[in-house]
Scaffold this motif. Structure first.
Motif, PDB file in Angstrom:
ATOM      1  N   GLY A 371     -65.605 -31.661 -21.887  1.00  0.00           N
ATOM      2  CA  GLY A 371     -67.000 -31.363 -21.643  1.00  0.00           C
ATOM      3  C   GLY A 371     -67.930 -31.864 -22.731  1.00  0.00           C
ATOM      4  N   LYS A 372     -67.352 -32.417 -23.788  1.00  0.00           N
ATOM      5  CA  LYS A 372     -68.159 -32.940 -24.898  1.00  0.00           C
ATOM      6  C   LYS A 372     -68.060 -34.465 -24.936  1.00  0.00           C
ATOM      7  N   SER A 373     -66.879 -34.964 -25.320  1.00  0.00           N
ATOM      8  CA  SER A 373     -66.715 -36.417 -25.376  1.00  0.00           C
ATOM      9  C   SER A 373     -65.903 -36.960 -24.199  1.00  0.00           C
ATOM     10  N   LYS A 374     -65.370 -36.055 -23.381  1.00  0.00           N
ATOM     11  CA  LYS A 374     -64.601 -36.486 -22.209  1.00  0.00           C
ATOM     12  C   LYS A 374     -64.707 -35.408 -21.138  1.00  0.00           C
ATOM     13  N   ALA A 375     -64.514 -35.801 -19.899  1.00  0.00           N
ATOM     14  CA  ALA A 375     -64.495 -34.862 -18.790  1.00  0.00           C
ATOM     15  C   ALA A 375     -63.059 -34.449 -18.504  1.00  0.00           C
ATOM     16  N   CYS A 376     -62.854 -33.184 -18.139  1.00  0.00           N
ATOM     17  CA  CYS A 376     -61.507 -32.670 -17.887  1.00  0.00           C
ATOM     18  C   CYS A 376     -61.471 -31.934 -16.553  1.00  0.00           C
ATOM     19  N   TYR A 377     -60.383 -32.083 -15.873  1.00  0.00           N
ATOM     20  CA  TYR A 377     -60.119 -31.324 -14.651  1.00  0.00           C
ATOM     21  C   TYR A 377     -58.749 -30.681 -14.801  1.00  0.00           C
ATOM     22  N   SER A 378     -58.731 -29.350 -14.859  1.00  0.00           N
ATOM     23  CA  SER A 378     -57.497 -28.594 -15.054  1.00  0.00           C
ATOM     24  C   SER A 378     -57.293 -27.676 -13.859  1.00  0.00           C
ATOM     25  N   PRO A 379     -56.602 -28.135 -12.830  1.00  0.00           N
ATOM     26  CA  PRO A 379     -56.456 -27.319 -11.623  1.00  0.00           C
ATOM     27  C   PRO A 379     -55.550 -26.111 -11.800  1.00  0.00           C
ATOM     28  N   SER A 380     -54.707 -26.117 -12.839  1.00  0.00           N
ATOM     29  CA  SER A 380     -53.837 -24.978 -13.120  1.00  0.00           C
ATOM     30  C   SER A 380     -53.665 -24.863 -14.624  1.00  0.00           C
ATOM     31  N   ASP A 381     -53.040 -23.781 -15.052  1.00  0.00           N
ATOM     32  CA  ASP A 381     -52.830 -23.573 -16.479  1.00  0.00           C
ATOM     33  C   ASP A 381     -51.853 -24.593 -17.065  1.00  0.00           C
ATOM     34  N   ASN A 382     -51.088 -25.261 -16.202  1.00  0.00           N
ATOM     35  CA  ASN A 382     -50.033 -26.148 -16.678  1.00  0.00           C
ATOM     36  C   ASN A 382     -50.366 -27.626 -16.560  1.00  0.00           C
ATOM     37  N   ASP A 383     -51.506 -27.964 -15.964  1.00  0.00           N
ATOM     38  CA  ASP A 383     -51.808 -29.363 -15.700  1.00  0.00           C
ATOM     39  C   ASP A 383     -53.270 -29.650 -16.001  1.00  0.00           C
ATOM     40  N   VAL A 384     -53.513 -30.818 -16.593  1.00  0.00           N
ATOM     41  CA  VAL A 384     -54.886 -31.222 -16.876  1.00  0.00           C
ATOM     42  C   VAL A 384     -54.951 -32.744 -16.926  1.00  0.00           C
ATOM     43  N   VAL A 385     -56.033 -33.294 -16.394  1.00  0.00           N
ATOM     44  CA  VAL A 385     -56.307 -34.728 -16.538  1.00  0.00           C
ATOM     45  C   VAL A 385     -57.688 -34.851 -17.186  1.00  0.00           C
ATOM     46  N   ALA A 386     -57.833 -35.884 -17.993  1.00  0.00           N
ATOM     47  CA  ALA A 386     -59.108 -36.126 -18.675  1.00  0.00           C
ATOM     48  C   ALA A 386     -59.474 -37.595 -18.539  1.00  0.00           C
ATOM     49  N   TYR A 387     -60.764 -37.885 -18.572  1.00  0.00           N
ATOM     50  CA  TYR A 387     -61.226 -39.257 -18.418  1.00  0.00           C
ATOM     51  C   TYR A 387     -62.515 -39.423 -19.219  1.00  0.00           C
ATOM     52  N   ARG A 388     -62.642 -40.583 -19.797  1.00  0.00           N
ATOM     53  CA  ARG A 388     -63.826 -40.908 -20.607  1.00  0.00           C
ATOM     54  C   ARG A 388     -64.240 -42.338 -20.286  1.00  0.00           C
ATOM     55  N   ILE A 390     -65.721 -45.543 -20.972  1.00  0.00           N
ATOM     56  CA  ILE A 390     -66.127 -46.322 -22.144  1.00  0.00           C
ATOM     57  C   ILE A 390     -67.201 -47.326 -21.750  1.00  0.00           C
ATOM     58  N   SER A 391     -66.985 -47.985 -20.633  1.00  0.00           N
ATOM     59  CA  SER A 391     -67.955 -48.925 -20.072  1.00  0.00           C
ATOM     60  C   SER A 391     -67.674 -49.032 -18.582  1.00  0.00           C
ATOM     61  N   ASP A 392     -68.456 -49.823 -17.879  1.00  0.00           N
ATOM     62  CA  ASP A 392     -68.247 -49.957 -16.437  1.00  0.00           C
ATOM     63  C   ASP A 392     -66.903 -50.591 -16.094  1.00  0.00           C
ATOM     64  N   ASP A 393     -66.288 -51.247 -17.051  1.00  0.00           N
ATOM     65  CA  ASP A 393     -65.000 -51.882 -16.775  1.00  0.00           C
ATOM     66  C   ASP A 393     -63.885 -51.356 -17.666  1.00  0.00           C
ATOM     67  N   SER A 394     -64.077 -50.170 -18.250  1.00  0.00           N
ATOM     68  CA  SER A 394     -63.048 -49.610 -19.127  1.00  0.00           C
ATOM     69  C   SER A 394     -63.155 -48.083 -19.166  1.00  0.00           C
ATOM     70  N   ILE A 395     -62.046 -47.408 -18.845  1.00  0.00           N
ATOM     71  CA  ILE A 395     -62.003 -45.942 -18.848  1.00  0.00           C
ATOM     72  C   ILE A 395     -60.724 -45.494 -19.557  1.00  0.00           C
ATOM     73  N   GLU A 396     -60.861 -44.478 -20.390  1.00  0.00           N
ATOM     74  CA  GLU A 396     -59.694 -43.899 -21.053  1.00  0.00           C
ATOM     75  C   GLU A 396     -59.233 -42.674 -20.255  1.00  0.00           C
ATOM     76  N   PHE A 397     -57.948 -42.652 -19.897  1.00  0.00           N
ATOM     77  CA  PHE A 397     -57.389 -41.541 -19.114  1.00  0.00           C
ATOM     78  C   PHE A 397     -56.314 -40.828 -19.921  1.00  0.00           C
ATOM     79  N   GLU A 398     -56.210 -39.515 -19.683  1.00  0.00           N
ATOM     80  CA  GLU A 398     -55.123 -38.706 -20.229  1.00  0.00           C
ATOM     81  C   GLU A 398     -54.560 -37.838 -19.104  1.00  0.00           C
ATOM     82  N   ILE A 399     -53.252 -37.719 -19.067  1.00  0.00           N
ATOM     83  CA  ILE A 399     -52.556 -36.866 -18.101  1.00  0.00           C
ATOM     84  C   ILE A 399     -51.578 -35.997 -18.881  1.00  0.00           C
TER      85      ILE A 399
END
Length: 813
Positions: A371-388, A390-399
């Motif tokens: 919610g600060k430098s990246k967006a997060c979606y955590s549908p359960s206590d055990n799983d989360v994905v994040a995305y930031r 960077i530009s229109d042709d570059s995104i940083e993902f975390e799973i």
């Protein structure tokens, strides 16, 4: 010659041979150790068993009894776990065993003879060969006495053996990886039922195939798919199956996946393509084998065409068959996928070197920046994905996800424009089979996830700065994804102006790809721009539509309609003098509850159509639910229009209207209950039985109360249609109470109350005394009816509320 590890008490040099002379005769040789230094009265016995046990089997023995000078071949029988002699056996032996010889020499006992294996019509204990069956050959060695064979000192058991085959007898694990390829899965999440398969390439157009496993009843299957995509869909199948209580047999089929799943059956007679066929089903164990012609058929897509240069992933599954359509039912969790390999390479393939290290990198997920430098979606206590972005042709993902292992698992992030699994581009954190954990591209099409041709090379160019780890039961993948698209349309391409539904799914993976996520392994987010850092954990509106559909339909059919029915059925005679708006109470509630119910049905119907993009599902339990539900809705919506056509109660045609109105209502309620039962049992992962029972309670109560009050009316003997009482007193007062304002000449449901004039009110004559008890009786009956209905209403409200909560919780997960 049994392997030593299949014997105890025998060091080897024991065995039997068999050669089919003709359909009625087999030449047997039986031999084994003879410890003549202890006792020369020895035996070697050959038993024919269905279940690898010594009891209840026919025996051919090579034995020397104390009265004999040399061993001979004889018949005997094991009624339990001891051997018994057969009455009249010497005479039977003389007729059925020819060219018999026997000897003891060099520490061995040996017999040979040609046996008539047609059995003896007068004695079922004599061995009779069934050429359609295989046998476990039971070898036993020991000593004899004057009564016959004593308890054996050693024994062996063979694999399932067909006496008319020289090479292909039973599923022999010892030859796996040597003369045939084998797949014996143990990773089915629902248990594999000991299913196994083997294959041996006999030529460019012929393969020997074996299928075996547990099958508790008829009407099941074991199927072997030859997949070039790692999926069951669009795959040729060789199966051993039973339909409509018929015996098991081997045939082809084809799994076609387009808009819907279809198991295609052969359009031509393919039985001639299966030769040297053996099918046996004994004690819940199925064994099938055949030499299969795999040259293909231009006129029949189901016939497997083998390509010697192609690598196949063997997919093994078991399940129930559909008797009406003669197709294979869904395997649920009893399925496993083998790595790709050439079919003529019998060695067990590996996905990666066995010493490939498990990912143990230092990458971890930092939730403090959500919610600060990246967006997060955590549908359960055990799983989360994040995305930031960077530009229109570059995104940083975390799973970041809880998993039981660092191999054979996945957590995938899909990008959907409609809230559905397909079509969707996917970025996954996965370990396919025993491969190391990595971030990859894939694609959802139809009802499954698909691997992308050439993806590994694309991945190397489009995913950089990667980190992976498996620490404390959590897999973690991080990478910078080049998101300006690729010539391959299946690769994720970012559109800054598009709002995406994020679909997170997790489950097991094999070398062929991602497995089914199950009922509880999938989550859908709310629609969002990827540049919106505050999107959070909102669930998808599409899921919300399904939940609202379930709640509206549940309240309508489990609460409102039953209330309307029970008031009309039981309380017509209550409150005869209370007429708000000129109508009796029961009619207000009957009409009002039904109209509220119909309004909820319309809203629920529109919501599910929006969810399904105005398309109609016909396959599976979803199709059954939809068809039954729509029929019930049409009948319910028809009722108000039928009501406007009703004639007066005294009209001779009124009974016809009553039967039609009530009949349509009953049919609609039964169908609606069926549709809700299907949803309760099949559409959520938890509380299935409880939801099924709850859905059945309202209609059961309606029928039960209807029957009860029919009996009650006859027992109590109260006329609920008329309050008329004939009082032979002059000057009595008469009140007519119609159901709604009418003239006295118009026929409507009317109650008439007659009472004596006021100057007779204190009369204590016999007529007046007879009136009071009857009125009290009527009042007591009406109060009783009302209390029963009030209790039923509370039950209907509770059922609607509980089921609504259960459906909301189950569907949201």
């Amino acid at each position: 010659m049994p392997a030593k590890d299949s014997c105890y008490g025998v060091d080897g040099d024991i065995g039997a041979s068999y050669r089919v002379v003709d359909e009625s005769h087999i030449e047997f040789e039986i031999f084994g150790p003879a410890n003549t230094t202890v006792n020369e009265n020895v035996y070697i016995a050959l038993g024919f068993s269905d279940d690898e046990k010594m009891n209840n089997i026919s025996v051919i023995e090579c034995s020397k009894l104390p009265s004999e000078s040399s061993p001979t071949m004889k018949f005997s029988y094991n009624p339990a776990f001891t051997n018994a002699r057969i009455a009249g056996e010497p005479a039977i032996r003389a007729r059925l065993i020819q060219q018999s010889t026997g000897r003891i020499s060099d520490g061995s006992v040996y017999c040979k003879g040609v046996v008539n294996v047609g059995g003896d019509s007068s004695n079922s204990q004599i061995f009779k060969w069934d050429k359609t069956r295989g046998y476990h050959l039971m070898m036993a060695a020991g000593f004899t006495d004057q009564n016959g064979l004593t308890v054996h000192s050693g024994s062996c058991v063979s694999i399932l053996t067909f006496l008319d085959q020289l090479d292909n007898h039973g599923f022999n694990d010892a030859t796996c990886g040597v003369s045939k390829g084998c797949f014996a899965p143990a990773d089915c999440s629902g248990g594999c039922d000991e299913i196994r398969t083997s294959w041996a390439v006999l030529g460019p157009n012929k393969i020997h195939v074996e299928l075996t496993g547990k099958a508790e009843t008829l009407n099941r299957y074991i199927a072997m798919g030859f997949s070039t995509n790692g999926k069951m869909g669009n795959t040729s199948v060789i199966e051993c199956s039973s339909f409509a209580d018929q015996p098991y047999s081997m045939t082809f089929s084809y799994n076609q996946v387009g808009e819907h799943y279809l198991n295609l059956r052969p359009t031509t007679d393919v039985s001639a393509l299966f030769t040297n066929r053996q099918v046996q089903y004994v004690d819940g164990v199925l064994y099938c084998s055949a030499d299969v012609n795999v040259a293909g058929d231009l006129n029949d897509v189901t016939v497997f065409k083998y390509d010697p240069a192609a690598k196949y992933s063997i997919i093994l599954a078991t399940g129930a068959t559909n008797g009406t359509t003669k197709t294979l039912g869904y395997h649920h969790t009893k399925r496993s996928v083998a790595p790709f390999q050439l079919l003529n390479d019998y060695t067990t393939p590996t996905d990666a070197p066995t010493d490939a290290p498990a990912p143990t990198g230092s990458g971890t997920f930092d939730e403090s920046t959500c919610g600060k430098s990246k967006a997060c979606y955590s549908p359960s206590d055990n799983d989360v994905v994040a995305y930031r972005v960077i530009s229109d042709d570059s995104i940083e993902f975390e799973i970041f996800s809880t998993q039981s292992s660092s191999s054979g698992v996945y957590t995938a992030l899909g990008f959907s424009s409609n809230g559905k699994m397909s079509p969707a581009s996917v970025i996954e954190c996965s370990a396919l089979g025993s491969q190391p954990l990595s971030m990859k591209f894939s694609s959802n099409s139809g009802y499954s996830n698909s691997r992308i041709a050439g993806e590994e090379a694309i991945r190397g160019q489009y995913i950089t700065n990667t980190e992976t780890s498996f620490v404390d039961g959590k897999i973690y993948c991080k990478g910078t994804v080049k998101s300006d698209g690729n010539s391959n349309s299946e690769i994720f391409k970012y559109n800054p102006d598009e709002k995406y539904y994020l679909i997170v799914a997790k489950g097991s993976a094999s070398a062929g790809g991602l497995g089914y996520h199950g009922q509880t392994g999938r989550y859908v987010s709310s629609q969002r721009l990827l540049s919106d850092l505050s999107a959070g954990n909102g669930s998808g509106s599409k899921v919300t539509l399904v939940i609202l559909h379930a709640i509206f339909m549940t309240v309508a059919w489990m609460t409102m309609v039953p209330i309307a029915v029970i008031f009309a059925r039981v309380l017509r005679s209550s409150w005869p003098t209370v007429k708000p708006g000129g109508l009796l109470i029961w009619f207000h509630i009957h009409r009002g509850a039904n109209l509220v119910g119909i309004a909820l049905m319309i809203a629920g119907f529109v919501l599910i159509l929006v969810h399904k993009d105005w398309t109609f599902v016909t396959s599976g339990w979803g199709g059954k639910h939809a068809i039954i539900g729509i029929i019930s809705l049409c009948l319910a919506w028809l009722q108000p229009f039928i009501s406007t056509l009703r004639c007066s109660p005294n009209d001779p045609r009124r009974p016809i209207f009553n039967y039609i109105h009530r009949g349509i209502g009953v049919i609609a309620m039964v169908l609606a209950t069926t549709a809700i039962c299907i949803a309760g049992y099949h559409f959520t992962s938890d509380r299935n039985v409880a939801q099924l029972i709850l859905a059945l309670i309202p209609i059961a109560m309606i029928f039960a109360l209807s029957i009860f009050f029919i009996i009650f009316n006859n027992v109590v003997d109260v006329d609920t249609k008329s309050f008329a009482k004939n009082i032979n007193v002059s000057g009595s007062r008469t009140d007519d109470i119609p159901m709604r304002p009418t003239s006295k000449t118009e026929s409507e449901t009317t109650w008439t109350i007659r009472s004596p004039p006021s100057d007779q009110s204190t009369n204590t004559n016999s007529s007046s005394n007879r009136e009071v008890p009857m009125e009290k009786k009527r009042a007591w009956v009406n109060r009783f009816r009302e209390f029963v209905v009030y209790g039923a209403v509370l039950v209907f409200v509770a059922i609607g509320a509980i089921l609504s909560v259960f459906f909301a919780l189950g569907l949201s997960s």
